[in-house]
Design a protein around this motif. Structure first.
Motif, PDB file in Angstrom:
ATOM      1  N   LEU A  52       0.807  -1.219   0.000  1.00 11.12           N
ATOM      2  CA  LEU A  52       0.000   0.000   0.000  1.00 11.12           C
ATOM      3  C   LEU A  52       0.841   1.271   0.000  1.00 11.12           C
ATOM      4  O   LEU A  52       0.302   2.370  -0.149  1.00 11.12           O
ATOM      5  CB  LEU A  52      -0.959  -0.002   1.192  1.00 11.12           C
ATOM      6  CG  LEU A  52      -1.966  -1.155   1.173  1.00 11.12           C
ATOM      7  CD1 LEU A  52      -2.898  -1.084   2.365  1.00 11.12           C
ATOM      8  CD2 LEU A  52      -2.779  -1.150  -0.112  1.00 11.12           C
ATOM      9  N   GLY A  53       2.142   1.118   0.207  1.00  9.25           N
ATOM     10  CA  GLY A  53       3.024   2.276   0.087  1.00  9.25           C
ATOM     11  C   GLY A  53       2.685   3.380   1.063  1.00  9.25           C
ATOM     12  O   GLY A  53       2.505   3.150   2.249  1.00  9.25           O
ATOM     13  N   LYS A  54       2.517   4.565   0.517  1.00  7.47           N
ATOM     14  CA  LYS A  54       2.378   5.722   1.397  1.00  7.47           C
ATOM     15  C   LYS A  54       1.055   5.735   2.153  1.00  7.47           C
ATOM     16  O   LYS A  54       0.865   6.555   3.047  1.00  7.47           O
ATOM     17  CB  LYS A  54       2.536   6.998   0.596  1.00  7.47           C
ATOM     18  CG  LYS A  54       1.388   7.234  -0.355  1.00  7.47           C
ATOM     19  CD  LYS A  54       1.406   8.654  -0.880  1.00  7.47           C
ATOM     20  CE  LYS A  54       0.228   8.831  -1.812  1.00  7.47           C
ATOM     21  NZ  LYS A  54      -0.025  10.158  -2.235  1.00  7.47           N
ATOM     22  N   TRP A  55       0.144   4.847   1.788  1.00 10.88           N
ATOM     23  CA  TRP A  55      -1.138   4.853   2.504  1.00 10.88           C
ATOM     24  C   TRP A  55      -1.022   4.200   3.874  1.00 10.88           C
ATOM     25  O   TRP A  55      -1.975   4.194   4.646  1.00 10.88           O
ATOM     26  CB  TRP A  55      -2.219   4.166   1.668  1.00 10.88           C
ATOM     27  CG  TRP A  55      -2.448   4.871   0.377  1.00 10.88           C
ATOM     28  CD1 TRP A  55      -2.224   4.374  -0.873  1.00 10.88           C
ATOM     29  CD2 TRP A  55      -2.917   6.207   0.183  1.00 10.88           C
ATOM     30  NE1 TRP A  55      -2.532   5.307  -1.813  1.00 10.88           N
ATOM     31  CE2 TRP A  55      -2.957   6.445  -1.202  1.00 10.88           C
ATOM     32  CE3 TRP A  55      -3.303   7.241   1.053  1.00 10.88           C
ATOM     33  CZ2 TRP A  55      -3.364   7.658  -1.753  1.00 10.88           C
ATOM     34  CZ3 TRP A  55      -3.706   8.451   0.519  1.00 10.88           C
ATOM     35  CH2 TRP A  55      -3.741   8.648  -0.885  1.00 10.88           C
ATOM     36  N   ILE A  56       0.121   3.586   4.137  1.00  9.28           N
ATOM     37  CA  ILE A  56       0.402   3.124   5.493  1.00  9.28           C
ATOM     38  C   ILE A  56       1.360   4.142   6.093  1.00  9.28           C
ATOM     39  O   ILE A  56       2.476   4.317   5.608  1.00  9.28           O
ATOM     40  CB  ILE A  56       1.071   1.743   5.486  1.00  9.28           C
ATOM     41  CG1 ILE A  56       0.162   0.694   4.853  1.00  9.28           C
ATOM     42  CG2 ILE A  56       1.469   1.333   6.893  1.00  9.28           C
ATOM     43  CD1 ILE A  56      -1.013   0.281   5.684  1.00  9.28           C
ATOM     44  N   THR A  57       0.906   4.827   7.116  1.00  5.70           N
ATOM     45  CA  THR A  57       1.807   5.804   7.730  1.00  5.70           C
ATOM     46  C   THR A  57       2.474   5.165   8.939  1.00  5.70           C
ATOM     47  O   THR A  57       1.797   4.637   9.820  1.00  5.70           O
ATOM     48  CB  THR A  57       1.038   7.057   8.166  1.00  5.70           C
ATOM     49  OG1 THR A  57      -0.165   6.637   8.806  1.00  5.70           O
ATOM     50  CG2 THR A  57       0.684   7.937   6.985  1.00  5.70           C
ATOM     51  N   VAL A  58       3.793   5.201   8.921  1.00  6.45           N
ATOM     52  CA  VAL A  58       4.541   4.580  10.013  1.00  6.45           C
ATOM     53  C   VAL A  58       5.057   5.692  10.917  1.00  6.45           C
ATOM     54  O   VAL A  58       5.699   6.638  10.464  1.00  6.45           O
ATOM     55  CB  VAL A  58       5.718   3.761   9.458  1.00  6.45           C
ATOM     56  CG1 VAL A  58       6.480   3.096  10.592  1.00  6.45           C
ATOM     57  CG2 VAL A  58       5.215   2.725   8.472  1.00  6.45           C
ATOM     58  N   ASN A  59       4.749   5.571  12.202  1.00 12.06           N
ATOM     59  CA  ASN A  59       5.205   6.621  13.114  1.00 12.06           C
ATOM     60  C   ASN A  59       6.594   6.313  13.651  1.00 12.06           C
ATOM     61  O   ASN A  59       7.213   5.310  13.277  1.00 12.06           O
ATOM     62  CB  ASN A  59       4.199   6.835  14.249  1.00 12.06           C
ATOM     63  CG  ASN A  59       4.154   5.649  15.186  1.00 12.06           C
ATOM     64  OD1 ASN A  59       4.977   4.741  15.087  1.00 12.06           O
ATOM     65  ND2 ASN A  59       3.207   5.646  16.097  1.00 12.06           N
ATOM     66  N   GLY A  60       7.097   7.172  14.545  1.00 12.21           N
ATOM     67  CA  GLY A  60       8.448   7.044  15.057  1.00 12.21           C
ATOM     68  C   GLY A  60       8.764   5.681  15.640  1.00 12.21           C
ATOM     69  O   GLY A  60       9.873   5.162  15.496  1.00 12.21           O
ATOM     70  N   GLU A  61       7.752   5.069  16.278  1.00 13.15           N
ATOM     71  CA  GLU A  61       8.019   3.780  16.926  1.00 13.15           C
ATOM     72  C   GLU A  61       7.843   2.598  15.984  1.00 13.15           C
ATOM     73  O   GLU A  61       7.793   1.444  16.431  1.00 13.15           O
ATOM     74  CB  GLU A  61       7.088   3.601  18.128  1.00 13.15           C
ATOM     75  CG  GLU A  61       7.393   4.554  19.266  1.00 13.15           C
ATOM     76  CD  GLU A  61       6.126   5.111  19.881  1.00 13.15           C
ATOM     77  OE1 GLU A  61       5.180   4.351  20.086  1.00 13.15           O
ATOM     78  OE2 GLU A  61       6.098   6.334  20.133  1.00 13.15           O
ATOM     79  N   GLY A  62       7.686   2.873  14.697  1.00 13.30           N
ATOM     80  CA  GLY A  62       7.527   1.777  13.754  1.00 13.30           C
ATOM     81  C   GLY A  62       6.105   1.256  13.683  1.00 13.30           C
ATOM     82  O   GLY A  62       5.834   0.248  13.049  1.00 13.30           O
ATOM     83  N   MET A  63       5.167   1.935  14.337  1.00 13.87           N
ATOM     84  CA  MET A  63       3.763   1.549  14.280  1.00 13.87           C
ATOM     85  C   MET A  63       3.185   2.001  12.945  1.00 13.87           C
ATOM     86  O   MET A  63       3.129   3.190  12.658  1.00 13.87           O
ATOM     87  CB  MET A  63       3.005   2.284  15.388  1.00 13.87           C
ATOM     88  CG  MET A  63       2.414   1.446  16.496  1.00 13.87           C
ATOM     89  SD  MET A  63       1.339   0.151  15.972  1.00 13.87           S
ATOM     90  CE  MET A  63      -0.233   1.005  15.997  1.00 13.87           C
ATOM     91  N   GLY A  64       2.760   1.047  12.128  1.00 14.05           N
ATOM     92  CA  GLY A  64       2.159   1.440  10.853  1.00 14.05           C
ATOM     93  C   GLY A  64       0.648   1.441  10.984  1.00 14.05           C
ATOM     94  O   GLY A  64       0.071   0.521  11.531  1.00 14.05           O
ATOM     95  N   SER A  65       0.001   2.503  10.505  1.00 13.02           N
ATOM     96  CA  SER A  65      -1.456   2.476  10.530  1.00 13.02           C
ATOM     97  C   SER A  65      -2.001   2.903   9.175  1.00 13.02           C
ATOM     98  O   SER A  65      -1.339   3.595   8.411  1.00 13.02           O
ATOM     99  CB  SER A  65      -2.009   3.358  11.648  1.00 13.02           C
ATOM    100  OG  SER A  65      -1.335   4.585  11.638  1.00 13.02           O
ATOM    101  N   LEU A  66      -3.207   2.462   8.938  1.00  9.25           N
ATOM    102  CA  LEU A  66      -3.854   2.754   7.661  1.00  9.25           C
ATOM    103  C   LEU A  66      -4.271   4.220   7.660  1.00  9.25           C
ATOM    104  O   LEU A  66      -4.961   4.670   8.560  1.00  9.25           O
ATOM    105  CB  LEU A  66      -5.075   1.846   7.520  1.00  9.25           C
ATOM    106  CG  LEU A  66      -5.782   1.819   6.182  1.00  9.25           C
ATOM    107  CD1 LEU A  66      -4.880   1.235   5.118  1.00  9.25           C
ATOM    108  CD2 LEU A  66      -7.058   0.995   6.300  1.00  9.25           C
TER     109      LEU A  66
END
Ligand code: HEM
Ligand SMILES: [Cu+2]
Ligand SMILES: [Cu+2]
Lengths: 386, 614
Positions: free
Chosen positions: B86-100
């Motif tokens: 999904l590429g950029k549609w998964i936003t990964v925060n500083g802690e490596g948590m990816g969310s839709l």
């Protein structure tokens, strides 16, 4: 990597599936197709009543399990006058459709089982039965008539506007809710009970998010509260508008729902019947509310202690649609009066005397004009404002 | 017409004769790969093209729903593993948590709805079976116009290409819900998906409507004009009735959708104000005044409601047929079945505002829409009773087609009954735009129509490919889907009754809606498993095309209808000899001492006698 794994798993599954299928076919051709088919048919027929029983049992059991959380039949009593009528109509509808649901599902799966293929039996040649068909057309028609009549009477009373001779402030109060991406902007009319005029061209994010027209005096005492506060047992007419796209003013506990439309104000009239405090008390006696508010933290307050009525948005309005929450507080009339007293009008605290004060600038303009013509200010209200 | 006559004549010569004329005919019937498989004019091939394209879209639409269900079921989970897809549609925060990304969540929901409603359950369903069955069951050599038919498919394909392309836009595909209500859809600044995504969405659907109209005109013309001798309207199988009514519904309602889109395009690009008024957005007050977003809703639902019947009516027809064949009984109340389809179709045009009870339309007008809406329950109930009565005293063979047909009836009951709740506007105050609506329409339309489609595929697979699908896998597929779909959608009634709104990215922002976390997990898991079961179907489908058990008898289900009189691998033109003639209705099962009497068989003496005595 994970992709590869998923792919591999899928291929594996495919192979297994095809093999299972093949084995069965092979089996069939070994044992004689007809015999195997007959056996399979019997087995499938037997699954019908089994499915039926599990299905109906699952429906009832899960409904009972989740009922305490449901609006009409749950722990929370309905909190508005018209809401009670909706709830009772819903119970009637549940009973009527529930009976039909059980009878038809049972007949369907039972017949499927009972009349499954038996060698040597012949099906009956029944092409139609006029009497039966008339009966089972007439019965739903009659039942529907009752539901329609009952439903429309509830609907027309729930949706009726305040009577024409009703006096705002006395017979009812009027508040306003405006949806924007992504928040509700609330407005209370203040002591004069009248909402001041608005014009979307006057909106500015700094100090006039609603575009209130300050030249209209009715708006000067309007309050822009952060939560909805309403007195119990008093009719309230909510004027519902939107600034940008569609939203929907949704108060689940009061059975209130109405689209907010840019350019076309809508309304919903309802009467709250249970204060927030009373509701907490009622809920404190319900098992499903006597649990920690935060399930991961046993030390947190009880769920019932944290209870609040909520305002939500129920029309897709963009990426933050799910976040448009406001608290709704229902209080006694005295508490409400005290609350109104304690609020400061937006005009007074933010606008009056500033550059944005169009009332003042217009007044000055008028002043100047009048000074030019008559040289005496006549409008009393001007001095009041200054 | 002329075209058809020539074809008819050419094919009515016997096989040998045919060969003699090979040269002379070869320009017309030269079957190169391209003219046979791609730009085919043969309704049977076009049907397969529709079906396979439909399956492709169903997989895409299904996968999309899994992704957004993951978000709803496991909002706290780390989805960075989806990043490669999904590429950029998964936003990964500083802690490596990816969310839709919420924007993409809404894009997925929107695409899922659009794809399923239009591409799978409209084109994939009636495109496939109207094409396959209308000519074969009424005794015609092909559609009235093979060319229009081919163009119809390729327009559908093109609209799919446009929609597919929109998935890769930098600003994302359209994300304002499949109903595309303005102003959200009309204002590029309201949502990222309302930029180029909405433009492509509109273009795609306008092309799609052109496809539906060409197809529909063809189906209607064919049914009216090309019925074989003896095939009067009252002798047509219910399938053909259903496809006819479906096509009429589409022809009358889809153009209105286009008009809604045209005004939308004007508002978007020419600064008109059909749907827009007094809008302040992104720090700017727009010039539009005087428009009404409600106008769009009227236009949309004037299509939208008939559309839901466009989706379900083919299922009505196929299920009636399959239940009758496999119960070895005439369909109970044939005339009532036809009349109820006609009644439903008529009423479908005067109930659209039941989707708009809470939209701010005049509450008084709602009264009429409530009355008409609840009247629909009557013909719907008649259909259900008649299906059940058809089973009564039958001798039922549980082929896979039959299983799905029975499942269809169960789902139609469950979902139809909740329609009675929603159609009563007073209850809709509470239920509108909650998960209750999601449960209602997925059960009654989504899953039920899929069941109709599966029933049709299993039943007519031999007619399409000359082979059978594997029946063991089919049974696993059936039970898995039956149980799985109820597990997915049944609990949604409960969340809806608790007030949980639909189209929410997360539920935990509200105390009122947050209490179903574990139920939402359950639903998501059920959805994943049910999807996996569908893969079994896909495997079975493609495997069986090439390796399935071969069809050896002409009429494997012992059915009365004409499609089973054509050769197993019928060429273009369907019957090598003359077109069969029809002497009776399609439902003479277990009549007298016969198991079935084909439509082509003239009335026997004992039948004439019986008729006389009545
Ligand atoms: C007894 C018959 C039925 C009645 C009375 C009925 C009534 C309704 C009503 C009132 C709504 C609007 C609910 C809301 O948004 O608040 C609705 C939604 C819907 N119904 Fe039905 N319905 C019936 C059968 C069907 C059938 C047979 C289908 C499809 C095959 C269907 C498909 C839908 C769909 C797709 C929606 C939701 C559209 C959306 O908002 O996205 N319904 N139904
Ligand atoms: Cu919203
Ligand atoms: Cu509808």
């Amino acid at each position: 990597m994970i992709l590869l794994l998923v792919l591999a798993a899928m291929i594996l599954m495919a192979v297994v599936a095809v093999q299972i299928g093949k084995v069965n076919e092979l089996f069939a051709s070994l044992r004689g197709e007809e015999k195997v088919e007959l056996q399979q048919n019997r087995r499938t027929a037997l699954y019908m009543p089994i499915f039926l029983v599990l299905f109906l049992f699952g429906c009832v059991a899960s409904a009972v399990y989740y009922a305490p959380e449901m609006l009409g039949w749950g722990a929370k009593p309905v909190a508005s006058v018209h809401g009670a009528e909706i709830d009772s109509l819903m119970t009637t509808t549940l009973i009527v459709t529930g009976i039909v649901f059980f009878l038809t599902q049972i007949a369907l799966f039972w017949f499927a089982y009972k009349y499954s293929y038996k060698p040597g039996r012949k099906a009956a040649y029944i092409s139609h039965d006029n009497r039966l068909e008339v009966i089972w057309t007439a019965i739903p028609a009659v039942v529907m008539t009752f539901l329609v009549v009952g439903g429309l009477s509830v609907w027309n009373s729930a949706m009726s506007d305040v009577p024409e001779d009703a006096v705002v402030g006395q017979d009812y109060i009027e508040i306003e809710a405006t949806g924007m991406q992504f928040a509700w902007l609330l407005r209370h009319p203040g002591k004069d009970n009248i909402l001041g005029k608005r014009d979307y061209k006057l909106i500015n994010e700094a100090n006039n998010q609603l575009g209130i027209d300050w030249t209209n005096k009715a708006g000067h005492d309007d309050i822009l509260p952060s939560d909805i506060v309403l007195p119990v047992n008093k009719k309230v007419r909510v004027r519902i508008t939107a600034r940008d796209v569609l939203h929907n003013f949704y108060l689940p506990d009061f059975r209130v729902k109405m689209d907010a439309i840019p350019g076309i104000p809508t309304y919903f009239v309802f009467t709250p019947t249970v204060t927030t405090k009373e509701m907490r008390k009622i809920l404190s006696e319900k098992p499903n509310w006597q649990v920690p508010y935060d399930p991961t933290d046993p030390e947190s307050k009880m769920r019932w202690e944290e209870f609040n009525y909520e305002l939500a948005c129920a029309e897709l309005c963009g990426t933050g649609h799910w976040s448009m929450r406001k608290k709704v507080e229902i209080v006694t009339q005295e508490e409400y009066d005290a609350w109104v007293d304690a609020q400061q009008a937006h005009y007074i605290s933010q606008i009056k005397g500033t550059e944005s004060d169009t009332y003042l600038s217009k007044a000055k303009e008028d002043d100047n004009k009048q000074l030019g013509e008559e040289a005496i200010p006549t409008d009393n209200s001007l001095s009041e404002v200054k | 017409m002329a075209d058809i006559d020539i074809t008819t004549e050419a094919l009515e010569h016997g096989h040998d004769h045919h060969d003699d004329h090979h040269d002379h005919e070869s320009d017309k019937y030269r079957s190169s790969f391209i003219s046979h498989y791609i730009f085919s004019l043969d309704h049977k091939m076009i049907a397969k093209q529709y079906l396979i394209t439909g399956i492709f879209w169903a997989i895409i639409g299904g996968l999309m729903s899994l992704v957004f269900r993951l978000q709803l079921g496991f909002p706290e989970e780390n989805f960075s593993w989806l990043k490669p897809i999904l590429g950029k549609w998964i936003t990964v925060n500083g802690e490596g948590m990816g969310s839709l990304d919420p924007e993409f969540y809404y894009a997925l929901v929107t695409m899922h709805g659009t794809i399923m409603v239009f591409f799978v359950l409209t084109a994939g369903l009636s495109g496939t079976f109207s094409n396959l069955l209308i000519p074969l069951q009424i005794g015609a050599r092909d559609m009235a116009s093979g060319l229009l038919n081919m163009i119809s498919y390729w327009l559908f394909f093109l609209s799919g290409v446009v929609m597919f392309a929109s998935l890769f836009l930098n600003t994302g595909p359209f994300s304002g819900g499949w109903t595309a209500y303005p102003p959200l859809s009309a204002l590029p600044q309201a949502m990222s998906g309302s930029k180029a995504g909405m433009t492509l969405w509109t273009i795609s659907l306008v092309i799609f409507v052109a496809s539906v109209l060409l197809g529909g005109i063809n189906y209607i013309t064919t049914v009216i004009n090309l019925r074989t001798k003896g095939m009067s309207f009252w002798r047509m199988p219910l399938t053909v009735w259903a496809f006819l009514v479906t096509a009429v519904l589409g022809l009358l309602s889809f153009p209105v959708l286009v008009s809604a889109f045209v005004l939308m395009i004007f508002d978007r690009s020419l600064q008109t104000s059909f749907y827009l008024s007094e809008i302040f957005i992104n720090g700017q007050a727009l010039d539009h005044v005087g428009g009404s977003p409600i106008l769009y809703q009227h236009l949309f639902w004037f299509l939208g409601h008939p559309e839901v019947y466009i989706i379900i009516v083919p299922g009505f027809g196929m299920v009636s047929e399959i239940i009758s064949v496999n119960s070895r009984k005439p369909i109970f109340g044939y005339k009532a079945m036809v009349l109820s389809i006609l009644a439903i179709a008529f009423l479908a045009f005067i109930v659209w505002a039941h989707h708009m009870f809470m939209s701010g339309v005049n509450p008084f007008l709602t009264n009429f829409f409530v009355i008409f809406t609840l009247i629909i329950a009557v013909p719907s109930a008649v259909k259900v009773f008649n299906w059940i009565a058809t089973l009564y005293k039958g001798n039922i063979r549980f082929t896979n087609g039959m299983l799905f047909a029975v499942g269809f009836v169960s789902l139609f009951i469950s979902g139809g009954l909740t329609g009675i709740w929603l159609g009563n506007s007073a209850l809709d105050i509470q239920l509108h735009d909650t998960y209750f609506v999601v449960a209602h329409f997925h059960i009654v339309m989504g899953v039920a129509a899929f069941f109709g489609m599966f029933a049709g595929i299993y039943h007519w697979f031999p007619r399409m490919f000359g082979r059978f699908m594997n029946s063991t896998l089919g049974k696993v597929h059936f039970w898995g889907t039956m149980i799985g779909s109820y597990m997915i959608f049944w609990p949604m009634h409960y969340t809806g009754l608790a007030g949980v709104p639909r189209r929410y990215y997360r539920f935990d922002n509200f105390d009122s809606f947050a209490q179903f976390a574990s139920l939402n997990e359950f639903i998501t898991i059920a959805a994943i498993l049910t999807f996996a079961v569908q893969l079994l179907f896909v495997i079975n489908f493609f495997y069986s095309i090439f390796r399935g058990k071969k069809q050896t008898e002409l009429n494997p289900w012992n059915a009365t209808t004409l499609e089973w009189t054509a050769p197993i691998h019928a060429g273009h033109g369907n019957w090598p000899g003359p077109i069969p003639q029809v002497h009776r209705w399609a439902y003479d099962y277990s009549k007298g001492d016969r198991d079935f009497i084909p439509q082509t068989e003239p009335l026997n003496d004992w039948e004439l006698e019986e008729e006389h005595n009545h």
